[in-house]
Design a protein around this motif. Structure first.
Motif, PDB file in Angstrom:
ATOM      1  N   HIS A   1     -74.988  67.386  69.493  1.00  0.00           N
ATOM      2  CA  HIS A   1     -73.807  67.841  70.227  1.00  0.00           C
ATOM      3  C   HIS A   1     -73.191  66.683  71.000  1.00  0.00           C
ATOM      4  N   LEU A   2     -71.961  66.919  71.385  1.00  0.00           N
ATOM      5  CA  LEU A   2     -71.213  65.911  72.127  1.00  0.00           C
ATOM      6  C   LEU A   2     -71.953  65.475  73.402  1.00  0.00           C
ATOM      7  N   ILE A   3     -72.617  66.436  74.021  1.00  0.00           N
ATOM      8  CA  ILE A   3     -73.310  66.146  75.289  1.00  0.00           C
ATOM      9  C   ILE A   3     -74.453  65.143  75.092  1.00  0.00           C
ATOM     10  N   CYS A   4     -75.037  65.108  73.854  1.00  0.00           N
ATOM     11  CA  CYS A   4     -76.170  64.202  73.597  1.00  0.00           C
ATOM     12  C   CYS A   4     -75.742  62.751  73.832  1.00  0.00           C
ATOM     13  N   PHE A   5     -74.665  62.352  73.145  1.00  0.00           N
ATOM     14  CA  PHE A   5     -74.286  60.939  73.305  1.00  0.00           C
ATOM     15  C   PHE A   5     -73.543  60.687  74.612  1.00  0.00           C
ATOM     16  N   PHE A   6     -72.885  61.712  75.134  1.00  0.00           N
ATOM     17  CA  PHE A   6     -72.237  61.554  76.441  1.00  0.00           C
ATOM     18  C   PHE A   6     -73.308  61.230  77.490  1.00  0.00           C
ATOM     19  N   ALA A   7     -74.419  62.002  77.433  1.00  0.00           N
ATOM     20  CA  ALA A   7     -75.509  61.790  78.409  1.00  0.00           C
ATOM     21  C   ALA A   7     -76.154  60.408  78.215  1.00  0.00           C
TER      22      ALA A   7
ATOM     23  N   ALA B   1     -71.572  41.710  82.401  1.00  0.00           N
ATOM     24  CA  ALA B   1     -71.615  43.126  82.778  1.00  0.00           C
ATOM     25  C   ALA B   1     -70.453  43.894  82.147  1.00  0.00           C
ATOM     26  N   LEU B   2     -70.381  43.871  80.813  1.00  0.00           N
ATOM     27  CA  LEU B   2     -69.276  44.529  80.112  1.00  0.00           C
ATOM     28  C   LEU B   2     -69.325  46.048  80.283  1.00  0.00           C
ATOM     29  N   GLY B   3     -70.550  46.587  80.296  1.00  0.00           N
ATOM     30  CA  GLY B   3     -70.721  48.043  80.386  1.00  0.00           C
ATOM     31  C   GLY B   3     -70.112  48.635  81.642  1.00  0.00           C
ATOM     32  N   LEU B   4     -70.074  47.846  82.721  1.00  0.00           N
ATOM     33  CA  LEU B   4     -69.508  48.364  83.973  1.00  0.00           C
ATOM     34  C   LEU B   4     -68.049  48.750  83.802  1.00  0.00           C
ATOM     35  N   PHE B   5     -67.357  48.055  82.916  1.00  0.00           N
ATOM     36  CA  PHE B   5     -65.939  48.320  82.693  1.00  0.00           C
ATOM     37  C   PHE B   5     -65.731  49.204  81.472  1.00  0.00           C
ATOM     38  N   MET B   6     -66.546  48.976  80.447  1.00  0.00           N
ATOM     39  CA  MET B   6     -66.340  49.647  79.160  1.00  0.00           C
ATOM     40  C   MET B   6     -66.848  51.093  79.169  1.00  0.00           C
ATOM     41  N   LEU B   7     -68.053  51.302  79.697  1.00  0.00           N
ATOM     42  CA  LEU B   7     -68.660  52.629  79.585  1.00  0.00           C
ATOM     43  C   LEU B   7     -67.890  53.735  80.327  1.00  0.00           C
ATOM     44  N   PRO B   8     -67.331  53.482  81.519  1.00  0.00           N
ATOM     45  CA  PRO B   8     -66.547  54.561  82.141  1.00  0.00           C
ATOM     46  C   PRO B   8     -65.371  55.008  81.264  1.00  0.00           C
ATOM     47  N   LEU B   9     -64.725  54.046  80.569  1.00  0.00           N
ATOM     48  CA  LEU B   9     -63.610  54.406  79.691  1.00  0.00           C
ATOM     49  C   LEU B   9     -64.100  55.203  78.488  1.00  0.00           C
ATOM     50  N   VAL B  10     -65.238  54.785  77.952  1.00  0.00           N
ATOM     51  CA  VAL B  10     -65.815  55.521  76.815  1.00  0.00           C
ATOM     52  C   VAL B  10     -66.136  56.952  77.249  1.00  0.00           C
ATOM     53  N   LEU B  11     -66.745  57.088  78.428  1.00  0.00           N
ATOM     54  CA  LEU B  11     -67.103  58.429  78.928  1.00  0.00           C
ATOM     55  C   LEU B  11     -65.843  59.270  79.155  1.00  0.00           C
ATOM     56  N   ALA B  12     -64.800  58.634  79.693  1.00  0.00           N
ATOM     57  CA  ALA B  12     -63.552  59.373  79.929  1.00  0.00           C
ATOM     58  C   ALA B  12     -62.942  59.845  78.616  1.00  0.00           C
ATOM     59  N   LEU B  13     -62.985  58.978  77.591  1.00  0.00           N
ATOM     60  CA  LEU B  13     -62.418  59.359  76.286  1.00  0.00           C
ATOM     61  C   LEU B  13     -63.210  60.520  75.688  1.00  0.00           C
ATOM     62  N   ILE B  14     -64.538  60.441  75.792  1.00  0.00           N
ATOM     63  CA  ILE B  14     -65.359  61.526  75.232  1.00  0.00           C
ATOM     64  C   ILE B  14     -65.099  62.829  76.001  1.00  0.00           C
TER      65      ILE B  14
END
Lengths: 296, 426
Positions: free
Chosen positions: A5-11, A92-105
């Motif tokens: 489910h979507l929640i799996c990779f979101f988490a 520290a790319l994840g600090l900038f990239m991951l919030p955007l990925v989470l927002a898109l999901i």
């Protein structure tokens, strides 16, 4: 595969982001591996989810629905993040990239999960349109991240805070180059993508999916494209623009573009934003889809 | 087995003493030849850097250990120095203290700059040179290989080597590399020809800087520095043009009043455009007015206080890691000594097993001669006797192993020799 489910990779991405935040306290090889592990696990679940959705709809993920299209965009960004983090462990790319990925999901939760009725999914032009847009949007998001990193790094250097433990970023020179190239690549891709999209929706056709030039999606997309064109031409004209100016302009233009594109998809998917095409009920969409899929 | 180190280091000996006792790369082969001639029964490794001179020796026979005085006399002879000039500066460590000392040296815990990376390469080179001169043996092999592993472990498990701690390395490594991706296409302007300028230039050249301009009030010094670093001299009167052309400016004159004030710098920026410029003001007092930092967004100006603050923070962070690193050294020393002691029990265990094997072979041979009908069950009987021997030997050997973990089991080994009549000659 269907159990993903979507929640799996979101988490998973959320945990990776939290671990990325803990790296600000100090470099730790163990937490980096765990972070990459969660990022990688999320990426695998993400891939399986897209494959399962594609198998269920019988269409490639880029065409099966706006929901899936947006998830492909997030998937591309995660791929880029994992690649760069594995290659440059200190950045520290994840600090900038991951919030955007989470927002898109998170945004995909509110998007339509069935195909756009006005597109013929079997048409190569449709595939090209969706591919160009997704790569163009990936360029937009990467440009946005490069711009944010540039401004953060600039602020740190101006206030004499050089690289701290566990919290490093590329040089201003590299970020400025990356920023410029992201505009140079994203603009032609989006131009072609928008152009093909406009052709696909306005060409003479019958059925509930037909829309015209006055459709809000077409109008909004044209305005956004115009904005990007101004930025592109400005960059071409100024051979040595200030890195901070480019960063601000790309952040403004790209953030607006991203919010607008995601917003349009969310509004049309949730039924709040009605066009002639978007008023087609799910039943009508399925009828259309089945007609398109028939051999005749 | 016996291990010792006789050494002098920056902790106890002045630079004048260290420089007299040090061995240059050209002197080392002769030093090894002479050491081998004087101490033929010893394994030997010589470590000589600008901060320390150390001679490690190891041998099986305690009677053959080179004494502290013998090694000091060797140094006095070799360097043609009176013994009394340095004898009190020479320290000695033996056994586990010598092991601990080498582990601390290799992992830079004993260095002048905590966490500095050169020492591990120097230890490696010293060990390698000793191998080339065939003065190493089983104990020095084990000791130096373990020391290099300990250094690696400390580097990966602690933050002892993280963060730069010299002004020039922080300036170039932390600030310069955060601004520019590369330096081979940048123009570097050095104003003044002080020691700090030279050190910064070294870091910049390591990063690829090629185009170097040197401006100094005394043109002869500028010419000397430019010749040394492959740069060009810029007349001091044309400093404004050079400032406009430069991407990196290193200034060390300490002029009073400021060498470059805001008005002058604004004129320079009009000529240079808005390109990014990285200014290192290493002069005391400052060469550049502090307000220049705010002239425009692409000017990055750092003074010696900014850099010293980072150095101090990094030194503090490294110091916080010392306890963690020392506990790793302690663990590894204990482990190494237990292995050495365990290895020392090897010959006794071997002799004991051989002796019992002989008794078993004699008695089983006699048994099968007397009772030939047992021949068909020979394999089963031999297996049974082997198991009995193993079970009987297990408690004393286990006790020996336990004793070896705590230290050299000399008492127990002596007891075993007497109880089972084991002879050294065997």
């Amino acid at each position: 595969m269907a159990k993903v489910h979507l929640i799996c990779f979101f988490a998973s991405y959320l945990v990776a982001f939290v671990l990325e935040l803990t790296r600000m306290l100090g470099q730790n090889r163990f937490s980096r591996f765990v972070m990459l592990g969660f990022g990688g696990a999320g990426f695998v679940a993400h891939t399986l989810y897209l494959l399962a959705r594609s198998r269920a709809s019988g269409l490639p993920p880029l065409l099966s629905s706006p929901h899936d299209w947006m998830l492909v965009l997030a998937w591309l960004l995660v791929l880029f993040y994992l690649f760069l983090t594995a290659l440059h462990r200190e950045i520290a790319l994840g600090l900038f990239m991951l919030p955007l990925v989470l927002a898109l999901i998170a945004a995909t939760r509110f998007m339509a999960v069935s195909p756009e009725p006005h597109f013929n999914a079997r048409n190569a032009w449709t595939m090209l349109h969706a591919s160009l847009l997704v790569f163009g949007m990936a360029g937009v998001v990467l440009g946005l991240i490069a711009g944010l990193m540039y401004l953060t790094q600039h602020h740190r250097l101006k206030s004499s805070h050089a690289a701290q433990f566990g919290w490093k970023m590329p040089s201003l020179e590299r970020l400025a180059q990356f920023n410029r190239w992201s505009v140079m690549i994203a603009f032609p891709l989006l131009t072609l993508g928008f152009g093909i999209g406009v052709y696909l929706v306005v060409r003479p056709q019958q059925g509930p999916g037909h829309i015209g030039f006055n459709d809000p999606v077409v109008v909004a997309s044209s305005v956004l494209w115009g904005l990007l064109a101004v930025l592109f031409l400005w960059l071409l004209k100024h051979h040595h623009p200030s890195g901070r100016q480019v960063a601000w302009l790309t952040i403004c233009a790209f953030a607006f573009l991203l919010i607008a594109v995601v917003g349009l998809q969310v509004l049309s998917g949730s039924g709040l934003f009605h066009t002639e095409a978007h008023t087609a009920t799910g039943e009508a969409k399925h009828r259309l889809l089945s007609r398109q899929e028939s051999p005749a | 087995m016996n291990l010792q180190v006789v050494y002098c280091s920056h902790h106890a000996a002045d630079l004048s003493v260290r420089s007299k006792l040090g061995f240059t790369a050209d002197e080392l082969p002769r030093a090894y030849d002479e050491l081998r001639a004087h101490f033929p029964a010893s394994e030997l490794v010589l470590l000589s850097t600008c901060n320390r001179v150390e001679v490690y020796t190891a041998q099986e026979d305690p009677e053959q250990i080179p004494t502290h005085r013998a090694l000091a006399e060797f140094m006095a002879r070799f360097h043609d120095l009176p013994l009394h000039e340095f004898f009190d500066d020479l320290l000695e460590r033996t056994g586990s203290d010598a092991v601990r000392h080498l582990f601390q040296v290799a992992s830079s815990l004993d260095s002048m700059v905590l966490g500095e990376p050169q020492i591990v390469a120097q230890v490696k080179a010293a060990y390698s040179l000793a191998q080339d001169h065939a003065t190493t043996g089983p104990l020095t092999h084990a000791l130096f290989q373990r020391a290099l592993n300990v250094a690696k472990r400390i580097r990966s498990e602690t933050a002892l080597a993280e963060g730069r701690v010299s002004i020039a390395s922080v300036a170039v490594g932390d600030f310069g590399k955060s601004i520019f991706d590369r330096f081979d296409d940048k123009v570097v302007l050095v104003i003044g020809a002080g020691e700090m300028a030279v050190e910064t230039l070294r870091y910049l050249q390591n990063e690829g800087a090629r185009e170097i301009l040197v401006a100094n009030r005394t043109e002869a010094r500028a010419e000397a520095l430019a010749a040394e670093w492959g740069g060009r001299v810029c007349p001091f009167e044309q400093l404004d043009q050079a400032l406009a052309a430069a991407d990196v400016i290193v200034s060390t004159t300490g002029a009073q009043p400021h060498l470059v004030d805001v008005a002058r710098f604004r004129r320079v920026r009009q000529a240079s455009g808005s390109k990014t410029v990285f200014i290192l003001d290493l002069g005391a007092p400052r060469d550049f007015a502090p307000e220049i930092r705010d002239v425009d967004e692409n000017v990055f100006l750092y003074c010696i206080d900014d850099l010293e603050a980072i150095c101090a923070r990094n030194r503090k962070a490294r110091n916080r890691e010392v306890d963690k690193a020392l506990s790793i050294v302690e663990q590894e020393t204990e482990r190494f000594m237990a292995e050495v002691h365990h290895r020392a029990t090897g010959p006794i265990i071997k002799r004991l097993r051989e002796q019992w094997r002989e008794v078993v072979d004699q008695e089983t041979g006699r048994l099968f001669t007397r009772l030939p009908h047992l021949e068909r069950d020979r394999a089963e009987i031999e297996r049974c006797i082997d198991q009995m021997v193993n079970k009987l030997l297990h408690p004393p050997l286990e006790a020996l192993r336990d004793e070896a973990r705590a230290g050299a089991p000399h008492g127990l080994m002596e007891a075993l020799k007497r109880l089972f009549r084991l002879h050294d000659s065997e």
